[in-house]
Write a protein that holds these residues in place. Structure first.
Motif, PDB file in Angstrom:
ATOM      1  N   SER A 147       3.644  28.186  81.487  1.00  8.82           N
ATOM      2  CA  SER A 147       2.999  28.001  82.574  1.00  8.82           C
ATOM      3  C   SER A 147       3.719  28.758  83.610  1.00  8.82           C
ATOM      4  O   SER A 147       3.156  28.429  84.384  1.00  8.82           O
ATOM      5  N   SER A 148       5.160  29.162  83.706  1.00 15.01           N
ATOM      6  CA  SER A 148       4.817  30.136  85.153  1.00 15.01           C
ATOM      7  C   SER A 148       5.513  31.104  85.080  1.00 15.01           C
ATOM      8  O   SER A 148       5.255  32.109  86.298  1.00 15.01           O
ATOM      9  N   VAL A 149       4.605  32.405  84.282  1.00 13.18           N
ATOM     10  CA  VAL A 149       3.691  33.215  83.824  1.00 13.18           C
ATOM     11  C   VAL A 149       2.893  33.537  84.620  1.00 13.18           C
ATOM     12  O   VAL A 149       2.198  33.271  84.105  1.00 13.18           O
ATOM     13  N   LYS A 150       3.259  34.731  85.528  1.00 12.85           N
ATOM     14  CA  LYS A 150       1.591  34.675  86.124  1.00 12.85           C
ATOM     15  C   LYS A 150       0.948  36.273  86.089  1.00 12.85           C
ATOM     16  O   LYS A 150       1.928  37.563  85.932  1.00 12.85           O
ATOM     17  N   VAL A 151       0.021  36.763  85.722  1.00 17.08           N
ATOM     18  CA  VAL A 151      -0.620  38.288  85.586  1.00 17.08           C
ATOM     19  C   VAL A 151       0.417  38.766  86.661  1.00 17.08           C
ATOM     20  O   VAL A 151      -0.587  38.249  88.001  1.00 17.08           O
ATOM     21  N   GLY A 152       0.614  39.959  87.038  1.00 17.61           N
ATOM     22  CA  GLY A 152       1.296  40.857  87.521  1.00 17.61           C
ATOM     23  C   GLY A 152       2.445  40.817  88.409  1.00 17.61           C
ATOM     24  O   GLY A 152       3.665  41.451  89.601  1.00 17.61           O
ATOM     25  N   GLN A 153       3.299  39.366  87.541  1.00 14.64           N
ATOM     26  CA  GLN A 153       4.035  39.355  88.084  1.00 14.64           C
ATOM     27  C   GLN A 153       5.745  40.205  87.639  1.00 14.64           C
ATOM     28  O   GLN A 153       4.875  40.895  86.244  1.00 14.64           O
ATOM     29  N   LYS A 154       6.697  41.078  87.866  1.00 16.84           N
ATOM     30  CA  LYS A 154       7.528  41.690  87.430  1.00 16.84           C
ATOM     31  C   LYS A 154       8.892  41.265  87.018  1.00 16.84           C
ATOM     32  O   LYS A 154       9.390  39.889  87.313  1.00 16.84           O
ATOM     33  N   PHE A 155       9.177  42.023  85.771  1.00 15.59           N
ATOM     34  CA  PHE A 155      10.236  40.978  84.745  1.00 15.59           C
ATOM     35  C   PHE A 155      11.116  42.093  85.139  1.00 15.59           C
ATOM     36  O   PHE A 155      11.001  43.265  84.574  1.00 15.59           O
ATOM     37  N   SER A 156      12.866  41.855  84.654  1.00 18.40           N
ATOM     38  CA  SER A 156      13.760  42.960  84.450  1.00 18.40           C
ATOM     39  C   SER A 156      13.778  43.348  82.769  1.00 18.40           C
ATOM     40  O   SER A 156      13.434  42.077  82.114  1.00 18.40           O
ATOM     41  N   LEU A 157      13.858  44.131  82.290  1.00 13.63           N
ATOM     42  CA  LEU A 157      14.093  44.280  81.281  1.00 13.63           C
ATOM     43  C   LEU A 157      15.824  44.606  80.914  1.00 13.63           C
ATOM     44  O   LEU A 157      16.547  45.702  81.414  1.00 13.63           O
ATOM     45  N   TYR A 158      17.045  43.805  79.819  1.00 14.96           N
ATOM     46  CA  TYR A 158      18.496  44.259  79.659  1.00 14.96           C
ATOM     47  C   TYR A 158      18.566  43.993  78.461  1.00 14.96           C
ATOM     48  O   TYR A 158      17.813  43.567  77.254  1.00 14.96           O
TER      49      TYR A 158
ATOM     50  N   GLY B 150      13.822  43.907  70.254  1.00 14.15           N
ATOM     51  CA  GLY B 150      14.685  42.812  70.383  1.00 14.15           C
ATOM     52  C   GLY B 150      15.614  42.633  72.089  1.00 14.15           C
ATOM     53  O   GLY B 150      16.138  41.723  72.375  1.00 14.15           O
ATOM     54  N   ASP B 151      14.683  43.512  72.775  1.00 17.25           N
ATOM     55  CA  ASP B 151      16.058  43.233  74.304  1.00 17.25           C
ATOM     56  C   ASP B 151      15.558  42.599  75.062  1.00 17.25           C
ATOM     57  O   ASP B 151      14.420  41.742  74.374  1.00 17.25           O
ATOM     58  N   LEU B 152      16.089  42.432  76.658  1.00 15.19           N
ATOM     59  CA  LEU B 152      15.511  41.119  76.610  1.00 15.19           C
ATOM     60  C   LEU B 152      14.953  41.290  77.810  1.00 15.19           C
ATOM     61  O   LEU B 152      15.062  42.111  78.625  1.00 15.19           O
ATOM     62  N   ILE B 153      14.693  39.931  78.466  1.00 12.31           N
ATOM     63  CA  ILE B 153      12.945  40.096  79.418  1.00 12.31           C
ATOM     64  C   ILE B 153      13.781  38.900  80.799  1.00 12.31           C
ATOM     65  O   ILE B 153      13.845  37.962  80.017  1.00 12.31           O
ATOM     66  N   GLY B 154      13.610  38.916  81.503  1.00 13.99           N
ATOM     67  CA  GLY B 154      14.417  37.643  82.767  1.00 13.99           C
ATOM     68  C   GLY B 154      13.658  38.362  84.341  1.00 13.99           C
ATOM     69  O   GLY B 154      13.163  39.148  84.445  1.00 13.99           O
ATOM     70  N   ARG B 155      14.359  37.444  84.686  1.00  9.47           N
ATOM     71  CA  ARG B 155      13.293  37.182  86.317  1.00  9.47           C
ATOM     72  C   ARG B 155      13.978  38.854  87.377  1.00  9.47           C
ATOM     73  O   ARG B 155      15.275  39.623  86.942  1.00  9.47           O
ATOM     74  N   CYS B 156      13.114  39.747  87.436  1.00  5.54           N
ATOM     75  CA  CYS B 156      13.475  40.561  87.808  1.00  5.54           C
ATOM     76  C   CYS B 156      14.074  40.331  89.018  1.00  5.54           C
ATOM     77  O   CYS B 156      13.618  39.625  89.879  1.00  5.54           O
ATOM     78  N   ALA B 157      15.576  40.975  89.299  1.00  5.71           N
ATOM     79  CA  ALA B 157      16.244  41.584  89.780  1.00  5.71           C
ATOM     80  C   ALA B 157      16.188  42.114  91.377  1.00  5.71           C
ATOM     81  O   ALA B 157      15.896  43.468  91.017  1.00  5.71           O
ATOM     82  N   LEU B 158      16.133  41.941  92.513  1.00  3.78           N
ATOM     83  CA  LEU B 158      15.973  43.437  93.843  1.00  3.78           C
ATOM     84  C   LEU B 158      17.343  43.583  94.286  1.00  3.78           C
ATOM     85  O   LEU B 158      18.379  42.877  94.382  1.00  3.78           O
ATOM     86  N   LEU B 159      17.593  45.022  93.701  1.00  2.00           N
ATOM     87  CA  LEU B 159      18.918  45.620  94.471  1.00  2.00           C
ATOM     88  C   LEU B 159      18.316  46.088  95.395  1.00  2.00           C
ATOM     89  O   LEU B 159      17.889  46.520  95.270  1.00  2.00           O
ATOM     90  N   HIS B 160      19.890  45.804  96.819  1.00  2.00           N
ATOM     91  CA  HIS B 160      20.050  46.707  97.570  1.00  2.00           C
ATOM     92  C   HIS B 160      20.988  47.927  97.418  1.00  2.00           C
ATOM     93  O   HIS B 160      22.011  47.922  97.504  1.00  2.00           O
ATOM     94  N   LEU B 161      20.073  49.177  97.194  1.00  2.00           N
ATOM     95  CA  LEU B 161      21.085  49.946  97.346  1.00  2.00           C
ATOM     96  C   LEU B 161      21.830  50.613  98.830  1.00  2.00           C
ATOM     97  O   LEU B 161      20.632  50.792  99.901  1.00  2.00           O
ATOM     98  N   VAL B 162      22.793  51.159  99.183  1.00  3.10           N
ATOM     99  CA  VAL B 162      23.474  51.074 100.271  1.00  3.10           C
ATOM    100  C   VAL B 162      23.992  52.761 100.223  1.00  3.10           C
ATOM    101  O   VAL B 162      24.753  53.075  99.465  1.00  3.10           O
ATOM    102  N   ALA B 163      23.275  53.228 101.591  1.00  5.87           N
ATOM    103  CA  ALA B 163      24.025  54.288 102.037  1.00  5.87           C
ATOM    104  C   ALA B 163      24.698  55.157 102.589  1.00  5.87           C
ATOM    105  O   ALA B 163      24.902  54.367 103.748  1.00  5.87           O
TER     106      ALA B 163
END
Length: 92
Positions: free
Chosen positions: A17-28, A78-91
């Motif tokens: 019930s918490s999954v919505k169309v358009g939502q992004k997930f990480s594959l890991y 068999g790979d896993l799906i999880g909440r999408c983590a936001l990554l910040h790249l530092v240059a």
């Protein structure tokens, strides 16, 4: 079979019930446990982020449909799906 950007995948979630169309997930993928050097007990998992996917359809009682939107490494069954983590790249 290796999956890549644009391929459709299906996933089941603990709380559908918490999954919505358009939502992004990480594959890991889990690559093994991390052992604490003093206690010698497992306290985490080494993971490899494979990419991201976006939910395209959700039907009660069925697996959600997702489309892979980005691939960092080959995605396999068999790979896993999880909440999408936001990554910040530092240059520098």
């Amino acid at each position: 079979m290796i999956l890549t950007t644009g391929d459709r995948i299906y996933g089941r979630f603990k709380d559908p019930s918490s999954v919505k169309v358009g939502q992004k997930f990480s594959l890991y993928r889990k690559e093994g446990s991390i052992i604490h050097p003093v206690t010698n007990r497992r306290f985490g998992w080494k993971t490899v982020i494979l990419g991201t996917a976006r939910v395209t359809a959700v039907e009660p009682g069925k697996a959600a449909s997702l489309v892979i939107t980005y691939v960092n490494d080959g995605v396999e069954r068999g790979d896993l799906i999880g909440r999408c983590a936001l990554l910040h790249l530092v240059a520098d």
